[in-house]
Motif scaffolding. Structure first.
Motif, PDB file in Angstrom:
ATOM      1  N   ASN A  11       0.808  -1.217   0.000  1.00 29.04           N
ATOM      2  CA  ASN A  11       0.000   0.000   0.000  1.00 29.04           C
ATOM      3  C   ASN A  11       0.842   1.268   0.000  1.00 29.04           C
ATOM      4  O   ASN A  11       0.361   2.327  -0.388  1.00 29.04           O
ATOM      5  CB  ASN A  11      -0.933   0.005   1.217  1.00 29.04           C
ATOM      6  CG  ASN A  11      -1.994  -1.056   1.108  1.00 29.04           C
ATOM      7  OD1 ASN A  11      -2.770  -1.061   0.165  1.00 29.04           O
ATOM      8  ND2 ASN A  11      -2.002  -1.972   2.058  1.00 29.04           N
ATOM      9  N   VAL A  12       2.081   1.170   0.448  1.00 28.79           N
ATOM     10  CA  VAL A  12       2.950   2.347   0.438  1.00 28.79           C
ATOM     11  C   VAL A  12       3.130   2.848  -0.986  1.00 28.79           C
ATOM     12  O   VAL A  12       2.981   4.033  -1.282  1.00 28.79           O
ATOM     13  CB  VAL A  12       4.312   2.005   1.079  1.00 28.79           C
ATOM     14  CG1 VAL A  12       5.331   3.075   0.767  1.00 28.79           C
ATOM     15  CG2 VAL A  12       4.149   1.829   2.578  1.00 28.79           C
ATOM     16  N   ARG A  13       3.423   1.902  -1.891  1.00 26.47           N
ATOM     17  CA  ARG A  13       3.612   2.290  -3.282  1.00 26.47           C
ATOM     18  C   ARG A  13       2.311   2.806  -3.887  1.00 26.47           C
ATOM     19  O   ARG A  13       2.309   3.790  -4.632  1.00 26.47           O
ATOM     20  CB  ARG A  13       4.126   1.101  -4.092  1.00 26.47           C
ATOM     21  CG  ARG A  13       4.530   1.471  -5.517  1.00 26.47           C
ATOM     22  CD  ARG A  13       5.081   0.283  -6.268  1.00 26.47           C
ATOM     23  NE  ARG A  13       5.654   0.660  -7.551  1.00 26.47           N
ATOM     24  CZ  ARG A  13       4.964   0.713  -8.689  1.00 26.47           C
ATOM     25  NH1 ARG A  13       3.671   0.425  -8.691  1.00 26.47           N
ATOM     26  NH2 ARG A  13       5.565   1.057  -9.816  1.00 26.47           N
ATOM     27  N   ILE A  14       1.201   2.179  -3.552  1.00 22.84           N
ATOM     28  CA  ILE A  14      -0.092   2.603  -4.087  1.00 22.84           C
ATOM     29  C   ILE A  14      -0.402   4.030  -3.660  1.00 22.84           C
ATOM     30  O   ILE A  14      -0.856   4.855  -4.460  1.00 22.84           O
ATOM     31  CB  ILE A  14      -1.210   1.658  -3.621  1.00 22.84           C
ATOM     32  CG1 ILE A  14      -1.020   0.269  -4.222  1.00 22.84           C
ATOM     33  CG2 ILE A  14      -2.571   2.215  -3.984  1.00 22.84           C
ATOM     34  CD1 ILE A  14      -2.074  -0.724  -3.794  1.00 22.84           C
ATOM     35  N   GLN A  15      -0.140   4.327  -2.389  1.00 21.00           N
ATOM     36  CA  GLN A  15      -0.456   5.663  -1.870  1.00 21.00           C
ATOM     37  C   GLN A  15       0.397   6.721  -2.570  1.00 21.00           C
ATOM     38  O   GLN A  15      -0.109   7.757  -3.014  1.00 21.00           O
ATOM     39  CB  GLN A  15      -0.203   5.697  -0.361  1.00 21.00           C
ATOM     40  CG  GLN A  15      -0.512   7.037   0.277  1.00 21.00           C
ATOM     41  CD  GLN A  15      -0.176   7.044   1.754  1.00 21.00           C
ATOM     42  OE1 GLN A  15      -0.238   6.021   2.410  1.00 21.00           O
ATOM     43  NE2 GLN A  15       0.193   8.203   2.267  1.00 21.00           N
ATOM     44  N   ALA A  16       1.690   6.454  -2.682  1.00 21.81           N
ATOM     45  CA  ALA A  16       2.578   7.425  -3.331  1.00 21.81           C
ATOM     46  C   ALA A  16       2.214   7.576  -4.806  1.00 21.81           C
ATOM     47  O   ALA A  16       2.155   8.680  -5.340  1.00 21.81           O
ATOM     48  CB  ALA A  16       4.029   6.977  -3.186  1.00 21.81           C
ATOM     49  N   ARG A  48      13.149   2.820  -6.782  1.00 17.34           N
ATOM     50  CA  ARG A  48      14.541   2.598  -6.407  1.00 17.34           C
ATOM     51  C   ARG A  48      14.754   2.875  -4.924  1.00 17.34           C
ATOM     52  O   ARG A  48      15.481   2.152  -4.243  1.00 17.34           O
ATOM     53  CB  ARG A  48      15.456   3.482  -7.259  1.00 17.34           C
ATOM     54  CG  ARG A  48      15.596   2.982  -8.692  1.00 17.34           C
ATOM     55  CD  ARG A  48      16.108   4.058  -9.604  1.00 17.34           C
ATOM     56  NE  ARG A  48      17.465   4.483  -9.301  1.00 17.34           N
ATOM     57  CZ  ARG A  48      18.046   5.541  -9.862  1.00 17.34           C
ATOM     58  NH1 ARG A  48      17.385   6.256 -10.746  1.00 17.34           N
ATOM     59  NH2 ARG A  48      19.286   5.868  -9.537  1.00 17.34           N
ATOM     60  N   PHE A  49      14.110   3.915  -4.407  1.00 16.30           N
ATOM     61  CA  PHE A  49      14.262   4.237  -2.988  1.00 16.30           C
ATOM     62  C   PHE A  49      13.627   3.157  -2.118  1.00 16.30           C
ATOM     63  O   PHE A  49      14.239   2.654  -1.172  1.00 16.30           O
ATOM     64  CB  PHE A  49      13.624   5.600  -2.696  1.00 16.30           C
ATOM     65  CG  PHE A  49      13.816   6.067  -1.281  1.00 16.30           C
ATOM     66  CD1 PHE A  49      12.932   5.683  -0.282  1.00 16.30           C
ATOM     67  CD2 PHE A  49      14.882   6.873  -0.943  1.00 16.30           C
ATOM     68  CE1 PHE A  49      13.108   6.093   1.024  1.00 16.30           C
ATOM     69  CE2 PHE A  49      15.071   7.293   0.362  1.00 16.30           C
ATOM     70  CZ  PHE A  49      14.182   6.900   1.348  1.00 16.30           C
ATOM     71  N   LEU A  50      12.389   2.782  -2.446  1.00 16.13           N
ATOM     72  CA  LEU A  50      11.674   1.807  -1.619  1.00 16.13           C
ATOM     73  C   LEU A  50      12.338   0.435  -1.651  1.00 16.13           C
ATOM     74  O   LEU A  50      12.190  -0.345  -0.711  1.00 16.13           O
ATOM     75  CB  LEU A  50      10.218   1.688  -2.083  1.00 16.13           C
ATOM     76  CG  LEU A  50       9.321   2.893  -1.816  1.00 16.13           C
ATOM     77  CD1 LEU A  50       7.930   2.654  -2.389  1.00 16.13           C
ATOM     78  CD2 LEU A  50       9.224   3.178  -0.318  1.00 16.13           C
ATOM     79  N   SER A  51      13.068   0.146  -2.726  1.00 16.72           N
ATOM     80  CA  SER A  51      13.697  -1.172  -2.818  1.00 16.72           C
ATOM     81  C   SER A  51      14.878  -1.310  -1.866  1.00 16.72           C
ATOM     82  O   SER A  51      15.309  -2.427  -1.589  1.00 16.72           O
ATOM     83  CB  SER A  51      14.158  -1.436  -4.257  1.00 16.72           C
ATOM     84  OG  SER A  51      15.266  -0.609  -4.585  1.00 16.72           O
ATOM     85  N   VAL A  52      15.399  -0.189  -1.355  1.00 15.21           N
ATOM     86  CA  VAL A  52      16.543  -0.279  -0.447  1.00 15.21           C
ATOM     87  C   VAL A  52      16.266   0.352   0.913  1.00 15.21           C
ATOM     88  O   VAL A  52      17.085   0.260   1.812  1.00 15.21           O
ATOM     89  CB  VAL A  52      17.797   0.386  -1.059  1.00 15.21           C
ATOM     90  CG1 VAL A  52      18.206  -0.339  -2.325  1.00 15.21           C
ATOM     91  CG2 VAL A  52      17.550   1.855  -1.335  1.00 15.21           C
TER      92      VAL A  52
END
Lengths: 196, 298
Positions: free
Chosen positions: B67-72, B99-103
């Protein structure tokens, strides 16, 4: 053009009026302001001044508001003409008293009219300023955003501290195992990495 | 490398805005298509501009909060519509975000941290890609639940820059699309600007789902170029232009695009949930242009 010519004539008239004042000032032993008042009232009433007449005039002036306004206007006009005379250092004599009285009345009405005209423009300027202020206030209101939540400075500080500490941990891992976890690549170092 | 790439990106941007004949003639004279050498170089570097390899797997199995990615994503698309940013800007912003969320893990239970990250990514992308960039306070449009001071956004921007190792001029599918279109249609000149515009819109729409994260930027670009050109994957012969690409993977992307969405054919246990979520927000987020573009493809 015609108005300018009239103004010039008026100035000439006021200048010619001045020497009469000087004469009376020299004659009387009263202070300057009183002398001015005497002259003004005498001219406006169109009669020879006497002590009794002066007293009655003063009483009427103090009673009537409009009259006092006119009086102040007239006084300011007289002071203005006097200043001009001082600046110019000009003088003339031999003016007919009756003709001069008529001219003085004209000057008086002119002064009053000009004062009214001057008073009008400040009013309009004030209105303009009011309008400008209203516009600026409305602009300020428009710029203000709606009410929305903003995290506290402490909360934001905590976030950055946590994220930056994650960075430090990752750097330690990379150095310890000579493996770049960001780019998923082995680095030069103690361990040898084989891709599965 | 960067110096050479920049004119191409600029021309891509202009293509998106204008279809006039004068513009096309100017492009033909002023901006050469990417050379073979440049394209090969981009293919070699595109992996450095991608999320970490395990990013998609962790999203699918629940390690990362989906959901973090969905919200952004939701806010970035809404803001780009309102601010009139193009698909190039959307692709860049989503590239930085992934790229940020992957690390980096964002602290759980704090929704405002996702919003701050989204604002920072969009701001950086706009400064790279757009010519008119509003101030940071005016950038936060779309009635977000949280609004941040400019200094907070700037600090988050710096953090994102460090995590991405300052590689902002990223190779995305948008970087290849003009090259592939020119090869597919046999043009020696600039491909038709309408094809370029539609391709960019389709590429932007692929950011809505996570399943396209499985593929490389060049593969997505090739598949989109083939779809937009109306070519059939089976009949098309992969010439030297596509020698570095795997045909089956490109074909699979084309099938996903033709299904008009980001539906997954993966075998993960969360498949049903992911599909449901993808479809739901995909519909709510799709713009008129993207919808019409996808409709014309099917």
């Amino acid at each position: 053009m015609s108005e300018r010519k009239r103004e010039l004539a008026e100035e000439a008239s006021s200048t010619s009026f001045s020497p009469l004042k000087k004469t009376k000032l020299n004659d009387s032993s009263d202070s300057s302001p009183d002398s001015h008042d005497v002259i003004v009232f005498a001219v406006s009433s169109s009669s020879v001044a006497s002590s009794a007449a002066l007293a009655s005039d003063e009483c009427s002036v103090t009673i009537g508001g409009e009259e006092s306004d006119q009086s102040s206007s007239i006084s300011s006009g007289c002071f203005t003409s006097e200043s001009k005379e001082i600046a110019k250092n000009s003088s003339s004599f031999g003016v007919d008293l009756e003709d001069h009285q008529i001219e003085t009345e004209t000057e008086t009405s002119t002064f009053i009219t000009s004062n009214f005209r001057k008073e009008t423009s400040p009013v309009s300027e004030g209105l303009g300023e009011t309008t400008t202020e209203m516009e600026s206030s409305s602009a300020t209101k428009r710029k203000q955003p709606g009410v929305r939540k903003t995290p506290t400075a402490a909360e934001i500080e905590d976030l950055f501290s946590e994220l930056e500490s994650q960075d430090d941990k990752k750097k330690q891992f990379i150095e310890k195992y000579n493996f770049d976890i960001v780019n998923d690549e082995p680095l030069e170092g103690r361990y040898k990495w084989d891709r599965l | 490398m960067a110096e050479f790439m920049e004119p191409n990106l600029v021309s891509n941007f202009d293509d998106e805005k204008s279809n006039s004949v004068d513009t096309r003639s100017i492009f033909q004279m002023g901006f050469p298509l990417e050379s073979e050498e440049i394209v090969r170089e981009m293919i070699e570097k595109e992996r450095q501009h991608s999320p970490r390899d395990d990013y998609l797997k962790r999203l699918r199995n629940g390690d990362l909060d989906f959901n973090v990615r969905i919200q952004a994503l939701g806010w970035i698309w809404k803001a780009c519509e309102e601010l009139q940013f193009g698909p190039l800007c959307i692709c860049l912003a989503m590239n930085y975000l992934d790229r940020f969320l992957s690390v980096h893990d964002l602290p759980s239970g704090k929704a405002w941290t996702v919003q701050l990250l989204a604002v920072a990514c969009l701001s950086l992308a706009a400064k790279i890609e757009e010519t008119n960039v509003p101030e940071l306070m005016q950038l936060q449009v779309g009635a977000p639940m949280f609004v941040f001071e400019a200094k907070s956004v700037q600090r988050m921007e710096l953090l994102v820059l460090n995590v991405l190792r300052w590689r902002l001029r990223a190779v995305t599918p948008c970087s290849y699309v003009r090259y592939f279109l020119s090869k597919i249609n046999g043009y020696d000149q600039e491909p038709h600007s309408r094809l370029v515009t539609r391709s960019l819109q389709v590429i932007a729409s692929t950011t809505k789902g996570i399943d396209f994260l499985e593929f490389r930027a060049s593969e997505i670009a090739a598949a989109v170029a083939l779809s937009v050109s109306g070519e059939h994957f089976d009949k098309f012969s992969f010439s030297s232009s596509f020698s570095s690409l795997e045909k089956e993977r490109v074909k699979k992307i084309g099938e996903m695009i033709e299904r008009d969405g980001s539906s997954s054919s993966s075998q993960t246990p969360n498949n049903t949930v992911l599909q449901f979520k993808s479809r739901r927000y995909s519909h709510s987020l799709s713009t008129a242009s993207v919808s019409s573009s996808l409709t014309s493809l099917s």
